[in-house]
Design an enzyme around this catalytic site. Structure first.
Site, PDB file in Angstrom:
ATOM      1  N   ASP A  11      49.881  39.174  44.229  1.00  0.00           N
ATOM      2  CA  ASP A  11      48.528  39.691  44.440  1.00  0.00           C
ATOM      3  C   ASP A  11      48.008  40.165  43.086  1.00  0.00           C
ATOM      4  OD1 ASP A  11      46.187  40.547  45.491  1.00  0.00           O
ATOM      5  OD2 ASP A  11      47.040  41.999  46.886  1.00  0.00           O
ATOM      6  N   ASP A 105      43.148  35.061  44.661  1.00  0.00           N
ATOM      7  CA  ASP A 105      44.043  35.907  43.871  1.00  0.00           C
ATOM      8  C   ASP A 105      45.331  36.283  44.594  1.00  0.00           C
ATOM      9  OD1 ASP A 105      42.682  37.463  45.734  1.00  0.00           O
ATOM     10  OD2 ASP A 105      42.844  39.268  44.523  1.00  0.00           O
ATOM     11  N   GLU A 106      45.688  35.558  45.638  1.00  0.00           N
ATOM     12  CA  GLU A 106      46.825  35.970  46.465  1.00  0.00           C
ATOM     13  C   GLU A 106      47.512  34.753  47.044  1.00  0.00           C
ATOM     14  OE1 GLU A 106      47.508  39.008  50.280  1.00  0.00           O
ATOM     15  OE2 GLU A 106      45.496  38.512  49.581  1.00  0.00           O
TER      16      GLU A 106
END
Length: 466
Positions: A11, A105-106
């Site tokens: 993350d 983003d993860e």
């Protein structure tokens, strides 16, 4: 559940805000809020410096400004965020063929499938190398969680924030989870959390002690069984490499309610074009066109039309969205509009019938439609927070139109001073700070909004030569 912590969850830390700080040296270490800048805007991401003031994602921007009046408020630059995301996801795919992206983003990574780790020591070493590689490639930091299941790996990365790594050893799950809030568990939102609190359950340990039967009685069988398993740290879900998109959509929230029917129709057409752009970029076409309208009283209507075949033709999508708009009463004002495409396919079938309907609709444009599809009430959340994008609107004052071209945070380039970014604009002026990734904080200069030497620019890479 695995016997070794070989499922990795990455993350990125305050991703949008961190990208802005990396690309704007003068903002490093300062409060940065990314999101919609208008009175109805919503915070997309806040830097850790801004979070100390109580600012968080999904908060109205107006409230964030009251909490953090001296923060830097910037529009999202999704083009740059996607470019950085592709670099990060490329590094993950070097580790394993099983990478499951959850957002820009993860992502989850199965380290065993890539032969990268089979025990705790190997998993930790791989996670540390990944964090170093991400920083070298993007200049950003990410937090890594490692565990024997997806749920625990996600919990671990959250506990590791910011810029950390946490390994949850198999067999220690219940001890680690017990003191945590029930909101830590996936799927426990504000409503479920409040319901459990009223029953005296606030921690994961208390959730486990309540037992499966009691949880089923409180929240229903499907949710109760799942909650009990999560409270025990049990999760057998595999990492899935491909997550098929179910829909593509775009939305805009407007600072002032729209009443002019011509302007509303113009905005719907503009959203349709943006939606098709995203549709084509994802390599899909779609059968069902969806129009979303949130009115002045916050009531949200959705209408849809299914074509005879999938399409990625902007004219077909525009015409279908326009037909759907004719069946919506907008006389009280509109605060949000959205256009989406569902029923996605990997190919396009020319829809001559849909095009014929579009031509007929244009001929009958002067006559308002009657009846139509029943409106479905929904509580949708805007996909792109903030005010409408820059557009030339018929009848708009030229000075207003010029000012709208310089939203705070956008990239520009000056013929003499080079690349920079907009700090703000108003009363016919635009203020620009001239700096770029890797440079010292730059100087600020002010220009007329119609200065011929100043032009919008593409974002510069965060790392490497500009």
């Amino acid at each position: 559940m695995r016997t070794a912590p070989t499922i990795l969850h990455l993350d990125m830390d305050a991703f949008y805000a961190s990208v802005e700080q990396a690309s704007k040296p003068s903002l490093r270490g300062k409060a940065v809020i990314v999101g919609g800048l208008g009175p109805r805007g919503v915070v997309a991401t806040a830097s850790y410096e801004a979070r100390r003031f109580g600012v968080h994602s999904a908060m109205p921007t107006a409230q964030a400004r009251r909490l953090c009046p001296n923060g830097a408020y910037l529009i999202p630059r999704f083009l740059l965020y996607r470019e950085v995301s592709e670099i990060v996801m490329g590094l993950l795919r070097e580790l394993s063929p099983l990478v499951e992206p959850l957002s820009l983003d993860e992502a989850f990574v199965d380290l065993e499938a890539g032969g990268r780790a089979f025990d705790s020591a190997g998993a930790r070493a791989t996670g540390e190398r990944l964090r170093a590689d991400i920083t070298a490639a993007t200049g950003l930091s990410g937090s890594v969680g490692l565990a024997g299941s997806k749920m625990l790996a996600k919990v671990a990365s959250e506990e590791a924030k910011p810029d950390g790594l946490l390994v949850i050893e198999p067999g220690t799950e219940r001890e680690l989870l017990a003191p945590m809030s029930v909101r830590t568990l996936p799927g426990v939102g504000p409503a479920t959390g409040e319901h459990l609190r009223r029953a005296g359950i606030t921690t994961v340990g208390e959730l486990a002690e309540a037992g499966e039967d009691e949880l089923v009685r409180m929240v229903g069988r499907a949710h109760g069984v799942g909650l009990y398993r999560m409270a025990l740290g049990l999760d057998d879900r595999p990492v899935v490499a491909e997550r098929d998109a179910k829909s593509v959509s775009v939305e805009d929230t407007f600072d002032i309610d729209l009443h002019d029917r011509v302007r509303i129709r113009f905005e719907v057409q503009r959203l349709a074009d943006r939606c098709v752009g995203r549709l084509r970029a994802s390599g899909h076409s779609g059968r069902t066109i969806v129009l979303k309208v949130r009115r002045y009283d916050f009531s949200t209507l959705t209408r849809s039309e299914t074509l005879r075949g999938p399409t990625d033709d902007p004219a077909v999508v525009r015409e279908a969205a326009a037909r759907l708009l004719e069946g919506v009463d907008t006389t009280g004002g509109v605060r949000l509009l959205g256009v989406g495409v569902t029923g996605l396919a990997d190919y396009t079938q020319e829809d001559l019938f849909a095009q014929a309907l579009g031509a007929a609709a244009q001929e009958a444009e002067a006559a308002p439609a009657e009846g139509g599809v029943e409106a479905a009430e929904a509580d949708g959340v805007a996909g792109a927070p903030g005010a409408a994008e820059t557009a030339a609107v018929p009848g708009e004052d030229p000075a207003q139109a010029a000012a709208r071209h310089w939203p705070a945070g956008s990239d520009v380039r000056h013929a003499l001073y080079g690349p920079g970014w907009v700090q703000g604009s108003g009363v016919g002026r635009v203020t620009v700070r001239f700096e770029q990734p890797g440079s010292p904080p730059g100087r600020v200069r002010t220009f007329l909004v119609d200065d011929p030497d100043l032009a919008p620019s593409d974002p510069l890479p965060l790392v490497g030569p500009a």
